[in-house]
Design a protein around this motif. Structure first.
Motif, PDB file in Angstrom:
ATOM      1  N   GLY A 227       0.808  -1.153   0.025  1.00 18.55           N
ATOM      2  CA  GLY A 227      -0.020   0.041  -0.158  1.00 18.55           C
ATOM      3  C   GLY A 227       0.925   1.327  -0.283  1.00 18.55           C
ATOM      4  N   VAL A 228       0.024   2.419  -0.155  1.00 23.53           N
ATOM      5  CA  VAL A 228       0.778   3.644  -0.178  1.00 23.53           C
ATOM      6  C   VAL A 228       0.885   4.277   1.337  1.00 23.53           C
ATOM      7  CG1 VAL A 228       0.394   4.041  -2.634  1.00 23.53           C
ATOM      8  CG2 VAL A 228      -1.127   4.749  -0.843  1.00 23.53           C
ATOM      9  N   ASP A 229       0.343   3.738   2.271  1.00 24.58           N
ATOM     10  CA  ASP A 229       0.362   4.093   3.416  1.00 24.58           C
ATOM     11  C   ASP A 229       1.675   4.286   4.163  1.00 24.58           C
ATOM     12  OD1 ASP A 229       0.111   5.202   5.995  1.00 24.58           O
ATOM     13  OD2 ASP A 229      -1.555   3.804   6.839  1.00 24.58           O
ATOM     14  N   LEU A 230       2.613   5.305   3.943  1.00 27.75           N
ATOM     15  CA  LEU A 230       3.916   5.298   4.445  1.00 27.75           C
ATOM     16  C   LEU A 230       4.061   5.503   5.780  1.00 27.75           C
ATOM     17  CD1 LEU A 230       5.453   7.647   1.586  1.00 27.75           C
ATOM     18  CD2 LEU A 230       5.166   5.190   1.553  1.00 27.75           C
ATOM     19  N   ALA A 231       2.875   5.885   6.422  1.00 25.96           N
ATOM     20  CA  ALA A 231       3.300   6.201   7.896  1.00 25.96           C
ATOM     21  C   ALA A 231       3.269   4.835   8.646  1.00 25.96           C
ATOM     22  CB  ALA A 231       1.991   6.862   8.747  1.00 25.96           C
ATOM     23  N   SER A 232       2.195   3.902   8.251  1.00 26.35           N
ATOM     24  CA  SER A 232       2.280   2.508   9.439  1.00 26.35           C
ATOM     25  C   SER A 232       1.820   1.287   8.866  1.00 26.35           C
ATOM     26  CB  SER A 232       1.409   2.826  10.921  1.00 26.35           C
ATOM     27  OG  SER A 232       0.190   3.183  10.323  1.00 26.35           O
ATOM     28  N   SER A 233       0.970   1.313   7.764  1.00 24.06           N
ATOM     29  CA  SER A 233       0.368   0.175   7.265  1.00 24.06           C
ATOM     30  C   SER A 233       0.060  -0.328   5.910  1.00 24.06           C
ATOM     31  CB  SER A 233      -1.240   0.418   7.847  1.00 24.06           C
ATOM     32  OG  SER A 233      -1.229   0.870   9.037  1.00 24.06           O
ATOM     33  N   GLY A 234       1.609   0.286   5.095  1.00 24.14           N
ATOM     34  CA  GLY A 234       1.554  -0.189   3.739  1.00 24.14           C
ATOM     35  C   GLY A 234       1.915  -1.639   3.600  1.00 24.14           C
ATOM     36  N   THR A 235       2.489  -2.347   4.228  1.00 24.64           N
ATOM     37  CA  THR A 235       2.945  -3.565   4.165  1.00 24.64           C
ATOM     38  C   THR A 235       2.333  -4.795   5.073  1.00 24.64           C
ATOM     39  OG1 THR A 235       4.476  -3.374   5.623  1.00 24.64           O
ATOM     40  CG2 THR A 235       5.304  -2.935   3.392  1.00 24.64           C
ATOM     41  N   CYS A 236       1.458  -4.376   6.143  1.00 26.89           N
ATOM     42  CA  CYS A 236       0.615  -5.268   6.737  1.00 26.89           C
ATOM     43  C   CYS A 236      -0.267  -4.240   7.715  1.00 26.89           C
ATOM     44  CB  CYS A 236       1.648  -6.181   7.934  1.00 26.89           C
ATOM     45  SG  CYS A 236       0.634  -7.368   8.779  1.00 26.89           S
ATOM     46  N   TRP A 237      -1.597  -4.904   7.585  1.00 28.45           N
ATOM     47  CA  TRP A 237      -2.611  -4.271   8.522  1.00 28.45           C
ATOM     48  C   TRP A 237      -3.545  -5.170   8.978  1.00 28.45           C
ATOM     49  CZ3 TRP A 237      -3.759  -0.332  11.083  1.00 28.45           C
ATOM     50  CH2 TRP A 237      -5.206   0.065  11.638  1.00 28.45           C
ATOM     51  N   SER A 238      -3.653  -5.313  10.434  1.00 31.57           N
ATOM     52  CA  SER A 238      -4.459  -6.249  10.953  1.00 31.57           C
ATOM     53  C   SER A 238      -4.475  -6.090  12.562  1.00 31.57           C
ATOM     54  CB  SER A 238      -4.016  -7.844  11.057  1.00 31.57           C
ATOM     55  OG  SER A 238      -3.001  -7.977  11.714  1.00 31.57           O
ATOM     56  N   THR A 239      -5.504  -6.746  13.152  1.00 30.18           N
ATOM     57  CA  THR A 239      -5.758  -6.348  14.703  1.00 30.18           C
ATOM     58  C   THR A 239      -4.193  -7.039  15.498  1.00 30.18           C
ATOM     59  OG1 THR A 239      -6.861  -8.673  15.027  1.00 30.18           O
ATOM     60  CG2 THR A 239      -8.191  -6.739  14.656  1.00 30.18           C
TER      61      THR A 239
END
Length: 254
Positions: A227-239
């Motif tokens: 993803g393009v969210d360079l802040a925190s969640s561009g390579t993995c996002w889950s609980t």
């Protein structure tokens, strides 16, 4: 041809060559002409069932015992089955990083088997190659069986290994399966060895916190887009975890 060919013989009945020959055909070819079939011993020569390799502490390996599906295999024409866990002895791994091969070993006079390892994959008498593992010079990092048995999920037919990832990037992995994979899994780890919790990958695509799947595949490649969210969640996002760096790993099955 009907089966069985042989029939009961009563006391005092003359014995004919056909009695012996029919019994032999029943035993060796299930009543079929010998020219049409291979003998059961040949057919079952590489039979295996219930063989699963797992990592055991202090760099040892184990085949767990399941009473509903006991580890069973043929070695050198002998049918063997365990009644307990089969553990690799301690202290067998040494030296520089290498691939080590795992063998089931038959001991004459025993109906079970033991485990051994070697850096050569060549089977010797009373050995059966059942898997391999990666030794990094200090520890075992990856273990899998090369014996496809039962109807359980087998080891992946393609494994990319862990590779470094960053945001806003496309990673193309040629799986080499010569067909569309039936199953593909993309995993995330914070460390290159993958010796921590593995997380299935979804990513944050933009600042609006839109969660999206990160991969797809064709008959030739698996395509992984961060993803393009360079802040925190561009390579993995889950609980379980959010990350914009780390490592991905692609597993694919035919």
């Amino acid at each position: 041809m009907s089966y069985p060919l042989s029939s009961p013989v009563t006391s005092g009945q003359p014995t004919f060559a056909a009695h012996y020959n029919n019994l032999r055909l029943d035993a060796l070819s299930f009543g079929q002409a010998e020219a049409d079939v291979v003998p059961p011993g040949t057919f079952l020569k590489r039979f295996a069932q219930g063989i699963t390799l797992v990592y055991l502490a202090t760099n040892r390996l184990r085949i767990p015992y399941n009473p509903l599906n006991p580890p069973t295999l043929m070695i050198n024409g002998c049918m063997l089955q365990t009644a307990a866990n089969v553990d690799l002895p301690a202290g067998l791994f040494s030296g520089l990083a290498a691939t080590w091969y795992i063998f089931a070993v038959r001991t004459p006079g025993s109906t079970t088997f033991t485990l051994s390892v070697n850096t050569s994959p060549i089977e010797t008498t009373d050995q059966r190659l059942i898997g391999q593992c990666t030794w990094d010079g200090i520890k075992v990092t990856f273990v899998y069986t090369t014996v496809n048995s039962d109807h359980q999920l087998t080891d992946p037919d393609y494994d990319s290994g862990w590779f470094a990832v960053a945001c806003n990037s496309l990673f193309t992995k040629a799986h080499g399966l010569l067909q569309w994979p039936r199953l593909v899994v993309l995993l995330h780890s914070n460390v290159a060895e993958g010796n921590e919790e593995w997380i299935p990958v979804t990513v944050i695509q933009n600042g609006a916190n839109v969660e999206k799947s990160a991969y797809g595949w064709s008959s030739a490649n698996v395509y992984c887009s961060s993803g393009v969210d360079l802040a925190s969640s561009g390579t993995c996002w889950s609980t379980r975890r959010a990350s914009n760096v780390g490592y991905w790993r692609v597993l694919a099955w035919k």
